[in-house]
Write a protein that holds these residues in place. Sequence first.
Motif, mmCIF file in Angstrom:
data_model
loop_
_atom_site.group_PDB
_atom_site.id
_atom_site.type_symbol
_atom_site.label_atom_id
_atom_site.label_comp_id
_atom_site.label_asym_id
_atom_site.label_seq_id
_atom_site.Cartn_x
_atom_site.Cartn_y
_atom_site.Cartn_z
ATOM 1 N N SER A 73 19.572 -7.635 1.874
ATOM 2 C CA SER A 73 18.636 -8.295 2.776
ATOM 3 C C SER A 73 17.988 -7.192 3.600
ATOM 4 C CB SER A 73 19.370 -9.300 3.672
ATOM 5 O OG SER A 73 19.613 -10.507 2.991
ATOM 6 N N ALA A 74 16.800 -6.784 3.170
ATOM 7 C CA ALA A 74 16.182 -5.562 3.658
ATOM 8 C C ALA A 74 15.224 -5.845 4.816
ATOM 9 C CB ALA A 74 15.448 -4.849 2.517
ATOM 10 N N GLY A 75 15.792 -5.877 6.004
ATOM 11 C CA GLY A 75 14.982 -5.960 7.210
ATOM 12 C C GLY A 75 14.805 -4.562 7.784
ATOM 13 N N PHE A 76 13.572 -4.178 8.074
ATOM 14 C CA PHE A 76 13.305 -2.819 8.539
ATOM 15 C C PHE A 76 13.048 -2.751 10.046
ATOM 16 C CE2 PHE A 76 12.057 -2.997 4.038
ATOM 17 C CZ PHE A 76 12.904 -2.019 3.545
ATOM 18 N N ASP A 77 13.468 -3.794 10.770
ATOM 19 C CA ASP A 77 13.249 -3.829 12.212
ATOM 20 C C ASP A 77 14.300 -3.075 13.008
ATOM 21 O OD1 ASP A 77 14.929 -5.795 11.224
ATOM 22 O OD2 ASP A 77 14.227 -7.375 12.561
ATOM 23 N N HIS A 78 15.267 -2.432 12.331
ATOM 24 C CA HIS A 78 16.223 -1.573 13.024
ATOM 25 C C HIS A 78 15.701 -0.139 13.135
ATOM 26 C CE1 HIS A 78 20.004 -1.649 14.969
ATOM 27 N NE2 HIS A 78 20.648 -2.393 14.114
ATOM 28 N N HIS A 79 14.492 0.105 12.657
ATOM 29 C CA HIS A 79 13.910 1.451 12.680
ATOM 30 C C HIS A 79 13.665 1.918 14.111
ATOM 31 C CE1 HIS A 79 10.825 4.607 12.056
ATOM 32 N NE2 HIS A 79 11.507 4.835 10.938
ATOM 33 N N ILE A 80 13.660 3.228 14.288
ATOM 34 C CA ILE A 80 13.475 3.828 15.609
ATOM 35 C C ILE A 80 12.156 3.404 16.245
ATOM 36 C CG2 ILE A 80 12.429 5.942 14.675
ATOM 37 C CD1 ILE A 80 14.933 5.808 17.588
ATOM 38 N N ASN A 81 11.144 3.102 15.407
ATOM 39 C CA ASN A 81 9.837 2.693 15.920
ATOM 40 C C ASN A 81 9.558 1.202 15.749
ATOM 41 O OD1 ASN A 81 9.065 5.301 16.764
ATOM 42 N ND2 ASN A 81 8.546 5.842 14.660
ATOM 43 N N LEU A 137 13.524 3.005 0.789
ATOM 44 C CA LEU A 137 14.590 2.235 0.164
ATOM 45 C C LEU A 137 14.412 2.201 -1.350
ATOM 46 C CD1 LEU A 137 17.052 0.307 0.298
ATOM 47 C CD2 LEU A 137 15.391 -1.575 0.536
ATOM 48 N N ILE A 138 13.198 1.915 -1.782
ATOM 49 C CA ILE A 138 12.916 1.861 -3.220
ATOM 50 C C ILE A 138 13.232 3.189 -3.890
ATOM 51 C CG2 ILE A 138 11.006 1.713 -4.881
ATOM 52 C CD1 ILE A 138 9.801 -0.459 -3.018
ATOM 53 N N ASN A 140 0.809 -1.219 0.000
ATOM 54 C CA ASN A 140 0.000 0.000 0.000
ATOM 55 C C ASN A 140 0.843 1.271 0.000
ATOM 56 O OD1 ASN A 140 -2.370 -1.482 0.007
ATOM 57 N ND2 ASN A 140 -2.616 -1.398 2.227
ATOM 58 N N ALA A 141 2.120 1.149 0.337
ATOM 59 C CA ALA A 141 2.990 2.326 0.417
ATOM 60 C C ALA A 141 3.929 2.455 -0.777
ATOM 61 C CB ALA A 141 3.813 2.267 1.715
ATOM 62 N N LEU A 142 3.820 1.570 -1.763
ATOM 63 C CA LEU A 142 4.743 1.614 -2.892
ATOM 64 C C LEU A 142 4.635 2.940 -3.639
ATOM 65 C CD1 LEU A 142 4.374 -1.992 -4.348
ATOM 66 C CD2 LEU A 142 6.226 -1.100 -2.925
ATOM 67 N N PRO A 143 5.756 3.467 -4.101
ATOM 68 C CA PRO A 143 5.717 4.736 -4.839
ATOM 69 C C PRO A 143 4.914 4.625 -6.125
ATOM 70 C CG PRO A 143 7.962 4.192 -4.143
ATOM 71 C CD PRO A 143 7.125 2.979 -3.886
ATOM 72 N N ALA A 144 4.400 5.749 -6.571
ATOM 73 C CA ALA A 144 3.671 5.796 -7.838
ATOM 74 C C ALA A 144 4.581 5.340 -8.971
ATOM 75 C CB ALA A 144 3.177 7.214 -8.100
ATOM 76 N N ASN A 185 6.569 -3.454 12.554
ATOM 77 C CA ASN A 185 5.625 -2.381 12.854
ATOM 78 C C ASN A 185 4.918 -1.998 11.559
ATOM 79 O OD1 ASN A 185 4.275 0.003 13.388
ATOM 80 N ND2 ASN A 185 5.903 0.867 14.656
ATOM 81 N N HIS A 186 3.683 -2.391 11.433
ATOM 82 C CA HIS A 186 2.953 -2.186 10.182
ATOM 83 C C HIS A 186 2.713 -0.714 9.883
ATOM 84 C CE1 HIS A 186 1.112 -6.516 10.228
ATOM 85 N NE2 HIS A 186 2.420 -6.502 10.420
ATOM 86 N N LYS A 187 2.831 0.130 10.886
ATOM 87 C CA LYS A 187 2.607 1.558 10.655
ATOM 88 C C LYS A 187 3.751 2.212 9.877
ATOM 89 C CE LYS A 187 -0.270 2.228 14.767
ATOM 90 N NZ LYS A 187 -0.416 2.936 16.066
ATOM 91 N N ILE A 188 4.942 1.593 9.946
ATOM 92 C CA ILE A 188 6.098 2.239 9.297
ATOM 93 C C ILE A 188 6.846 1.334 8.316
ATOM 94 C CG2 ILE A 188 6.511 4.083 10.955
ATOM 95 C CD1 ILE A 188 8.597 0.944 11.114
ATOM 96 N N ILE A 189 6.559 0.058 8.279
ATOM 97 C CA ILE A 189 7.323 -0.814 7.380
ATOM 98 C C ILE A 189 7.135 -0.409 5.919
ATOM 99 C CG2 ILE A 189 5.514 -2.595 7.263
ATOM 100 C CD1 ILE A 189 7.756 -4.680 7.044
ATOM 101 N N GLY A 190 5.927 -0.015 5.547
ATOM 102 C CA GLY A 190 5.698 0.406 4.172
ATOM 103 C C GLY A 190 6.451 1.676 3.837
#
Length: 247
Positions: A184-192, A241-242, A29-33, A230-235
């Motif tokens: 290897s794109a893990g986004f669990d290092h994010h501040i939230n 990154l993209i 749902n968050a993919l760029p146009a 965290n589904h609020k920020i993973i997208g």
Amino acid sequence: MKVIYSHSFYPVYTSDPAAVAGRIEAVMNALPAGTKLIEAEPATEAQIALAHTMEHIRFVRQEGLYDIAALAAGGAMQAARLGLEAPTFGAIRPPGHHASGDSCWGFCYFNNMAVALLTLKDEGLIETATILDFDLHYGDGNVNILDHRSWMSISNPAGRTRDRYLQEVETFIEANPADIIGISAGFDHHINDWGGLLLTQDYHTMGRMVINSARKNNAGCFAILEGGYNHKIIGLNAAALIEGLSS
């Protein structure tokens, strides 16, 4: 940017955090146009066997997870193959960087990155490869399967501040040119998220580092989803990154 996906990644397939409802949807749902979606296709057993023992493959079958794990491995392989021409992202699950040759843990079953790179190598499409694994957790499966190979370089950054972390990534990328760079794109290092360190903009920065190196060395690059819960920020992080890879 081409994104490998499948609606088959949406259903809950087990009880771990990587499999919960809504996680892939949050990314999609968050993919760029302008994103071009490509349907994932499963890896063959022979391709999976480049990275795993037959005993391990049988174990995953017995767990009832072979089909979804093979689809994720195949999606990673598609992302890598297309990444030789232009940056590509694999919105796939289960993740894979904790899957070793004959065992797995950490929500992983088959090592998606290893299957992808070993297939490209087996087909003669690459001679060298570099992996940037910026997931919060050390990618022991990537290391187990790939690190002993002379044509492979792997980094799991360990900087304890944002500046040190990003400097470590930049130093590694600049020092290890290759025919293809896999993230290897893990986004669990994010501040939230669980790691509490990186900002969304840092994923854009790392993407830009990778594409700049790829262009400089006439190389390919691709990224595949690992952690991030965290589904609020993973997208937002995946989109950052993209966009960095597309800059």
